[in-house]
Design a protein around this motif. Structure first.
Motif, PDB file in Angstrom:
ATOM      1  N   SER A 105       0.820  -1.212   0.000  1.00 51.32           N
ATOM      2  CA  SER A 105       0.000   0.000   0.000  1.00 51.32           C
ATOM      3  C   SER A 105       0.852   1.258   0.000  1.00 51.32           C
ATOM      4  O   SER A 105       1.884   1.324   0.680  1.00 51.32           O
ATOM      5  N   ILE A 106       0.407   2.229  -0.789  1.00 53.11           N
ATOM      6  CA  ILE A 106       0.975   3.572  -0.750  1.00 53.11           C
ATOM      7  C   ILE A 106      -0.171   4.569  -0.819  1.00 53.11           C
ATOM      8  O   ILE A 106      -1.267   4.235  -1.257  1.00 53.11           O
ATOM      9  N   SER A 107       0.077   5.781  -0.382  1.00 51.78           N
ATOM     10  CA  SER A 107      -0.911   6.843  -0.482  1.00 51.78           C
ATOM     11  C   SER A 107      -0.768   7.554  -1.822  1.00 51.78           C
ATOM     12  O   SER A 107       0.317   7.601  -2.404  1.00 51.78           O
ATOM     13  N   ALA A 108      -1.883   8.100  -2.301  1.00 49.06           N
ATOM     14  CA  ALA A 108      -1.861   8.817  -3.576  1.00 49.06           C
ATOM     15  C   ALA A 108      -2.895   9.931  -3.546  1.00 49.06           C
ATOM     16  O   ALA A 108      -4.004   9.734  -3.050  1.00 49.06           O
ATOM     17  N   ASN A 109      -2.519  11.084  -4.048  1.00 46.79           N
ATOM     18  CA  ASN A 109      -3.487  12.142  -4.273  1.00 46.79           C
ATOM     19  C   ASN A 109      -4.153  11.918  -5.623  1.00 46.79           C
ATOM     20  O   ASN A 109      -3.571  11.305  -6.522  1.00 46.79           O
ATOM     21  N   MET A 110      -5.365  12.401  -5.774  1.00 45.35           N
ATOM     22  CA  MET A 110      -6.135  12.123  -6.980  1.00 45.35           C
ATOM     23  C   MET A 110      -5.463  12.635  -8.243  1.00 45.35           C
ATOM     24  O   MET A 110      -5.644  12.075  -9.317  1.00 45.35           O
ATOM     25  N   ASN A 111      -4.669  13.685  -8.141  1.00 45.13           N
ATOM     26  CA  ASN A 111      -4.043  14.238  -9.347  1.00 45.13           C
ATOM     27  C   ASN A 111      -2.826  13.443  -9.811  1.00 45.13           C
ATOM     28  O   ASN A 111      -2.229  13.763 -10.835  1.00 45.13           O
ATOM     29  N   GLU A 112      -2.456  12.395  -9.056  1.00 48.22           N
ATOM     30  CA  GLU A 112      -1.303  11.591  -9.443  1.00 48.22           C
ATOM     31  C   GLU A 112      -1.595  10.096  -9.352  1.00 48.22           C
ATOM     32  O   GLU A 112      -0.682   9.273  -9.346  1.00 48.22           O
ATOM     33  N   ILE A 113      -2.869   9.728  -9.302  1.00 44.15           N
ATOM     34  CA  ILE A 113      -3.221   8.352  -8.980  1.00 44.15           C
ATOM     35  C   ILE A 113      -2.727   7.360 -10.034  1.00 44.15           C
ATOM     36  O   ILE A 113      -2.257   6.260  -9.687  1.00 44.15           O
ATOM     37  N   GLY A 114      -2.792   7.720 -11.313  1.00 41.67           N
ATOM     38  CA  GLY A 114      -2.312   6.817 -12.349  1.00 41.67           C
ATOM     39  C   GLY A 114      -0.826   6.543 -12.222  1.00 41.67           C
ATOM     40  O   GLY A 114      -0.370   5.400 -12.338  1.00 41.67           O
ATOM     41  N   GLU A 115      -0.058   7.573 -11.977  1.00 44.73           N
ATOM     42  CA  GLU A 115       1.383   7.422 -11.837  1.00 44.73           C
ATOM     43  C   GLU A 115       1.741   6.624 -10.588  1.00 44.73           C
ATOM     44  O   GLU A 115       2.682   5.831 -10.582  1.00 44.73           O
ATOM     45  N   ARG A 116       0.980   6.828  -9.512  1.00 43.49           N
ATOM     46  CA  ARG A 116       1.256   6.107  -8.264  1.00 43.49           C
ATOM     47  C   ARG A 116       0.943   4.623  -8.408  1.00 43.49           C
ATOM     48  O   ARG A 116       1.651   3.773  -7.875  1.00 43.49           O
ATOM     49  N   TRP A 117      -0.145   4.297  -9.148  1.00 48.96           N
ATOM     50  CA  TRP A 117      -0.432   2.894  -9.400  1.00 48.96           C
ATOM     51  C   TRP A 117       0.701   2.260 -10.203  1.00 48.96           C
ATOM     52  O   TRP A 117       1.121   1.127  -9.934  1.00 48.96           O
ATOM     53  N   GLU A 118       1.185   2.979 -11.189  1.00 54.13           N
ATOM     54  CA  GLU A 118       2.288   2.459 -12.008  1.00 54.13           C
ATOM     55  C   GLU A 118       3.528   2.231 -11.157  1.00 54.13           C
ATOM     56  O   GLU A 118       4.227   1.213 -11.292  1.00 54.13           O
ATOM     57  N   ALA A 119       3.810   3.175 -10.250  1.00 54.92           N
ATOM     58  CA  ALA A 119       4.975   3.042  -9.373  1.00 54.92           C
ATOM     59  C   ALA A 119       4.834   1.833  -8.450  1.00 54.92           C
ATOM     60  O   ALA A 119       5.800   1.100  -8.204  1.00 54.92           O
ATOM     61  N   LEU A 120       3.621   1.609  -7.937  1.00 51.57           N
ATOM     62  CA  LEU A 120       3.400   0.478  -7.040  1.00 51.57           C
ATOM     63  C   LEU A 120       3.551  -0.847  -7.793  1.00 51.57           C
ATOM     64  O   LEU A 120       4.125  -1.816  -7.276  1.00 51.57           O
ATOM     65  N   TYR A 121       3.037  -0.883  -9.015  1.00 54.30           N
ATOM     66  CA  TYR A 121       3.200  -2.093  -9.824  1.00 54.30           C
ATOM     67  C   TYR A 121       4.686  -2.348 -10.109  1.00 54.30           C
ATOM     68  O   TYR A 121       5.171  -3.480  -9.995  1.00 54.30           O
ATOM     69  N   ASN A 122       5.414  -1.301 -10.472  1.00 55.29           N
ATOM     70  CA  ASN A 122       6.848  -1.458 -10.740  1.00 55.29           C
ATOM     71  C   ASN A 122       7.587  -1.940  -9.495  1.00 55.29           C
ATOM     72  O   ASN A 122       8.519  -2.744  -9.585  1.00 55.29           O
ATOM     73  N   TRP A 123       7.169  -1.436  -8.328  1.00 55.65           N
ATOM     74  CA  TRP A 123       7.769  -1.899  -7.068  1.00 55.65           C
ATOM     75  C   TRP A 123       7.594  -3.408  -6.926  1.00 55.65           C
ATOM     76  O   TRP A 123       8.518  -4.120  -6.523  1.00 55.65           O
ATOM     77  N   SER A 124       6.417  -3.906  -7.260  1.00 50.01           N
ATOM     78  CA  SER A 124       6.149  -5.335  -7.097  1.00 50.01           C
ATOM     79  C   SER A 124       7.003  -6.180  -8.031  1.00 50.01           C
ATOM     80  O   SER A 124       7.356  -7.316  -7.706  1.00 50.01           O
ATOM     81  N   THR A 125       7.337  -5.651  -9.216  1.00 43.45           N
ATOM     82  CA  THR A 125       8.135  -6.417 -10.173  1.00 43.45           C
ATOM     83  C   THR A 125       9.611  -6.420  -9.804  1.00 43.45           C
ATOM     84  O   THR A 125      10.365  -7.271 -10.288  1.00 43.45           O
ATOM     85  N   GLN A 126      10.020  -5.477  -8.941  1.00 42.65           N
ATOM     86  CA  GLN A 126      11.432  -5.364  -8.583  1.00 42.65           C
ATOM     87  C   GLN A 126      11.717  -5.820  -7.153  1.00 42.65           C
ATOM     88  O   GLN A 126      12.868  -5.839  -6.727  1.00 42.65           O
ATOM     89  N   ASN A 127      10.674  -6.213  -6.422  1.00 41.16           N
ATOM     90  CA  ASN A 127      10.839  -6.570  -5.018  1.00 41.16           C
ATOM     91  C   ASN A 127      11.407  -7.979  -4.881  1.00 41.16           C
ATOM     92  O   ASN A 127      11.008  -8.889  -5.605  1.00 41.16           O
TER      93      ASN A 127
END
Length: 303
Positions: free
Chosen positions: A238-260
């Motif tokens: 889980s990470i927090s995201a503001n509505m104006n950056e939600i797409g980018e934050r989802w992408e970052a979280l997905y990338n985190w999962s692929t590199q963990n």
């Protein structure tokens, strides 16, 4: 004219991110008779400008403001502020590199890990000629790189509603929110509020769906058209995201999962967006998207 899906694929961003930029007034699309939305040449160019500024690490909220500015001097002032922030971060990491280099010099003669840690514990930053304010800023900067929380959601009973349309988030809320208010569910001790795409947007379908959940008591009688469901819970990143950056934050979280090294995505379970702020503030048109916050929950499992 270029279809939105093609623009998203060309720049490696999500359709949802483009939709948010439209809602923020940064982009404008045209819907054709076939139901698909298209960008004209000017908006395609605008996407390119946004992507360039994002590569320069400018926050999306500042980019939105930049496009609203008419005079050059104000734009220069805003870019100057961003430049100052970049220089400050550069100075912080240069200072931290200097600290680590000096610490290595202090402990390179250590005979064991235990002795190395003992020497490390007594190193005084003042002896390294590093201002304490810079050191504290550096520590904060490092901490922000570790902002992914591992949470274990418990099993829950939820009431659900789903809408498929051109604007399903709004259309679903227009039905779901009055129901929540009518039954005073937000005062339920275990109340939580989740949402997610269902089905996801895709290039071959102009409409997509959004589903909302609210936690209820097991014996709550759910009226039509709402549906009672049982959520099994499980492990999430889980990470927090503001509505104006939600797409980018989802992408970052997905990338985190692929590199963990410890966890990987569990794609058999549903990803979730959880409302974590006061609902009245989240729904208010007087509060900008940059201040509206959700928690993003990505399902994971140990490797």
């Amino acid at each position: 004219m270029i279809r939105i899906g093609e623009v998203a694929k060309l720049h490696g961003i999500s359709n949802r991110t483009l939709r948010h930029w439209e809602e923020a007034g940064v982009l404008v699309s045209v819907r054709a008779e076939n139901g698909y939305r298209y960008y004209d040449e000017g908006n395609v160019e605008r996407v390119q400008h946004i992507m360039l500024l994002r590569k320069l690490k400018m926050p999306i909220g500042d980019i939105e403001k930049l496009f609203d500015i008419d005079d050059t001097q104000t734009a220069i002032k805003m870019l100057g502020g961003h430049l100052a922030n970049l220089r400050q971060k550069t100075a912080v990491y240069a200072t931290l590199s200097h600290i680590v280099e000096n610490i290595i010099g202090h402990i390179q003669q250590s005979e064991s890990i235990s002795k190395m840690l003992q020497q490390l514990a007594i190193v005084d930053a003042n002896h390294l000629a590093v201002p304490k304010t810079i050191l504290s800023e550096g520590i904060i900067a490092m901490e922000t790189l570790k902002n992914v929380r591992i949470v274990d959601l418990p099993p829950m009973t939820v009431v659900s509603h789903c809408v498929v349309s051109e604007s399903p988030e709004k259309d679903c809320s227009d039905v779901f929110d009055p129901f929540i208010a009518e039954y005073n569910l937000r005062n339920f001790a275990g109340y939580r509020n989740f949402g997610f795409n269902n089905p996801d947007p895709c290039e071959s379908r102009p409409q997509y769906g959004y589903e909302l959940w609210a936690v209820i008591a097991d014996d709550f009688a759910v009226p039509d058209p709402f549906v009672k469901k049982h959520f099994e819970g499980g492990l999430y990143a889980s990470i927090s995201a503001n509505m104006n950056e939600i797409g980018e934050r989802w992408e970052a979280l997905y990338n985190w999962s692929t590199q963990n090294n410890k966890y990987e995505g569990d794609f058999d379970r549903q990803w979730l967006e959880e409302l974590v702020m006061k609902y009245e503030d989240f729904a208010s048109s007087n509060i900008p998207d940059s201040e509206k916050q959700l928690d993003l929950l990505f399902p994971i499992k140990p490797k």
